[in-house]
Design a protein around this motif. Structure first.
Motif, mmCIF file in Angstrom:
data_model
loop_
_atom_site.group_PDB
_atom_site.id
_atom_site.type_symbol
_atom_site.label_atom_id
_atom_site.label_comp_id
_atom_site.label_asym_id
_atom_site.label_seq_id
_atom_site.Cartn_x
_atom_site.Cartn_y
_atom_site.Cartn_z
ATOM 1 N N LYS A 18 45.656 38.584 36.902
ATOM 2 C CA LYS A 18 45.956 39.891 37.490
ATOM 3 C C LYS A 18 45.501 39.941 38.947
ATOM 4 N N ASN A 19 46.132 40.794 39.702
ATOM 5 C CA ASN A 19 45.805 40.961 41.118
ATOM 6 C C ASN A 19 44.626 41.928 41.243
ATOM 7 N N VAL A 20 43.424 41.406 41.488
ATOM 8 C CA VAL A 20 42.226 42.246 41.540
ATOM 9 C C VAL A 20 42.099 42.976 42.877
ATOM 10 N N GLY A 21 43.126 42.890 43.708
ATOM 11 C CA GLY A 21 43.181 43.700 44.912
ATOM 12 C C GLY A 21 44.100 44.891 44.746
ATOM 13 N N ASP A 22 44.762 44.954 43.596
ATOM 14 C CA ASP A 22 45.730 46.024 43.330
ATOM 15 C C ASP A 22 45.041 47.249 42.737
ATOM 16 N N TRP A 39 24.130 37.804 43.967
ATOM 17 C CA TRP A 39 25.237 37.943 44.915
ATOM 18 C C TRP A 39 26.409 37.111 44.414
ATOM 19 N N SER A 40 27.600 37.726 44.421
ATOM 20 C CA SER A 40 28.750 37.084 43.801
ATOM 21 C C SER A 40 30.043 37.614 44.411
ATOM 22 N N ASP A 41 31.105 36.817 44.314
ATOM 23 C CA ASP A 41 32.442 37.288 44.661
ATOM 24 C C ASP A 41 33.355 37.026 43.482
ATOM 25 N N ILE A 42 34.293 37.936 43.251
ATOM 26 C CA ILE A 42 35.152 37.879 42.072
ATOM 27 C C ILE A 42 36.012 36.631 42.044
ATOM 28 N N MET A 43 36.458 36.136 43.191
ATOM 29 C CA MET A 43 37.358 34.992 43.177
ATOM 30 C C MET A 43 36.621 33.650 43.284
ATOM 31 N N CYS A 44 35.325 33.670 43.070
ATOM 32 C CA CYS A 44 34.520 32.437 43.085
ATOM 33 C C CYS A 44 34.344 31.923 41.653
ATOM 34 N N PRO A 45 34.959 30.796 41.298
ATOM 35 C CA PRO A 45 34.825 30.291 39.921
ATOM 36 C C PRO A 45 33.399 29.904 39.564
ATOM 37 N N PHE A 46 32.645 29.439 40.560
ATOM 38 C CA PHE A 46 31.259 29.047 40.280
ATOM 39 C C PHE A 46 30.394 30.274 39.983
ATOM 40 N N CYS A 47 30.796 31.435 40.509
ATOM 41 C CA CYS A 47 30.075 32.667 40.179
ATOM 42 C C CYS A 47 30.261 33.012 38.702
ATOM 43 N N ALA A 78 40.065 39.300 34.441
ATOM 44 C CA ALA A 78 41.330 39.721 35.038
ATOM 45 C C ALA A 78 41.830 38.681 36.042
ATOM 46 N N HIS A 79 40.932 38.181 36.869
ATOM 47 C CA HIS A 79 41.327 37.236 37.919
ATOM 48 C C HIS A 79 41.577 35.833 37.384
ATOM 49 N N PHE A 80 40.613 35.289 36.657
ATOM 50 C CA PHE A 80 40.669 33.879 36.279
ATOM 51 C C PHE A 80 41.404 33.588 34.974
ATOM 52 N N ILE A 81 41.485 34.555 34.088
ATOM 53 C CA ILE A 81 42.102 34.314 32.777
ATOM 54 C C ILE A 81 43.478 34.970 32.674
ATOM 55 N N ASP A 82 43.536 36.252 33.064
ATOM 56 C CA ASP A 82 44.772 37.006 32.878
ATOM 57 C C ASP A 82 45.726 36.925 34.069
ATOM 58 N N ALA A 129 45.939 32.435 38.486
ATOM 59 C CA ALA A 129 44.993 33.170 39.335
ATOM 60 C C ALA A 129 45.596 33.475 40.700
ATOM 61 N N LEU A 130 45.422 34.725 41.141
ATOM 62 C CA LEU A 130 45.971 35.186 42.409
ATOM 63 C C LEU A 130 44.850 35.414 43.416
ATOM 64 N N ILE A 131 44.885 34.680 44.514
ATOM 65 C CA ILE A 131 43.880 34.806 45.558
ATOM 66 C C ILE A 131 44.257 35.987 46.455
ATOM 67 N N THR A 132 43.312 36.890 46.671
ATOM 68 C CA THR A 132 43.558 38.045 47.525
ATOM 69 C C THR A 132 42.233 38.587 48.049
ATOM 70 N N ASN A 133 42.296 39.599 48.885
ATOM 71 C CA ASN A 133 41.085 40.239 49.388
ATOM 72 C C ASN A 133 40.400 41.006 48.254
ATOM 73 N N THR A 134 39.095 40.814 48.111
ATOM 74 C CA THR A 134 38.372 41.394 46.969
ATOM 75 C C THR A 134 37.557 42.642 47.308
ATOM 76 N N PHE A 135 37.727 43.188 48.503
ATOM 77 C CA PHE A 135 36.868 44.301 48.916
ATOM 78 C C PHE A 135 37.005 45.505 47.979
ATOM 79 N N SER A 136 38.233 45.863 47.596
ATOM 80 C CA SER A 136 38.417 47.007 46.701
ATOM 81 C C SER A 136 37.771 46.770 45.348
ATOM 82 N N ALA A 137 37.788 45.523 44.888
ATOM 83 C CA ALA A 137 37.124 45.196 43.623
ATOM 84 C C ALA A 137 35.625 45.423 43.729
#
Length: 233
Positions: free
Chosen positions: A130-134, A6-14, A124-128, A93-101
């Motif tokens: 990019k908006n992973v909700g777009d 179980w993981s979320d895209i905007m979690c650095p520990f993940c 995409a989120h942590f290095i580049d 890094a851009l914090i946003t809703n990750t549901f679409s991801a």
């Protein structure tokens, strides 16, 4: 042997946990027998999918941390990342809703590309930055992995795979999982958090030994016995 993560895209520990887990797995002789399934989890389901924040803003506004404390925490996580081979770029890094991801992750699962997509989303989120909700960003990531861009656009823009995402989240709740990353090893053991490589290695070895590895015959197999072809002495 099945590993559910179980993981979320905007979690650095993940991301750190993923790298440490994969390093551990590569050291094991049974690595080809391991199946990894990524599961959806949302740390901040209430975030507006139409808006983004940088990491400092997020910690200040959402968590109520002073800027100095937020900066110190981010610096500590960045150091942890370096130990796992990750150069976090928290300034971008851009914090946003990750549901679409997560919708996109379930589409990638259909093509056996969920691990590759998880990595692409982290980068995409942590290095580049990019908006992973777009939608356009997500479609481009899918296309880079060989997934049809029109199918990807349809999935991330609709409710087609919402049930699958919600099922993962509900399963986490049912199992008492409240934080990520969370690893379930062949339905028997669990590892929570971004553990060191050695912890993952030991846990995987123990799980394989207890749930997959065949019994070791201490008798040498020379005793009288019967099988499908009859009995022998």
């Amino acid at each position: 042997m099945k590993i559910e993560i179980w993981s979320d895209i905007m979690c650095p520990f993940c991301y750190i946990g993923k790298n440490n887990f994969e390093q551990a797995l590569q050291q094991l002789p049974f690595k080809e027998a391991v199946e990894v399934e990524w599961k959806s989890f949302q740390l901040e389901p209430g975030l507006d999918p139409e808006k983004t924040q940088n990491t400092i803003q997020y910690f200040k506004e959402k968590k109520g941390f002073p800027e100095a404390q937020a900066s110190q925490m981010i610096s500590q996580v960045a150091q942890m990342g370096k130990g796992a081979g990750i150069d976090f770029n928290f300034e971008k890094a851009l914090i946003t809703n990750t549901f679409s991801a997560h919708r996109l992750l379930h589409l990638a699962k259909k093509y056996n590309l969920s691990n590759e997509m998880e990595e692409a989303l982290f980068i995409a989120h942590f290095i580049d930055g990019k908006n992973v909700g777009d939608t356009d960003v997500l479609v481009a990531l899918a296309e880079n992995l060989g997934i049809d861009k029109e199918e990807a656009r349809k999935v991330v823009s609709s409710e087609e795979l919402d049930y699958e995402v919600h099922q993962d989240i509900q399963e986490a709740r049912n199992n008492g999982i409240s934080g990520v990353p969370f690893f379930v090893l062949n339905g028997k053991y669990a590892v929570s958090g971004a553990q060191p490589v050695e912890v993952f290695k030991e846990a995987l070895e123990q799980t394989y030994k207890e749930t997959v590895s065949p019994f070791k015959d201490l008798s040498g197999g020379s005793g009288a016995s019967c099988d499908a072809d009859g009995c022998s002495i």
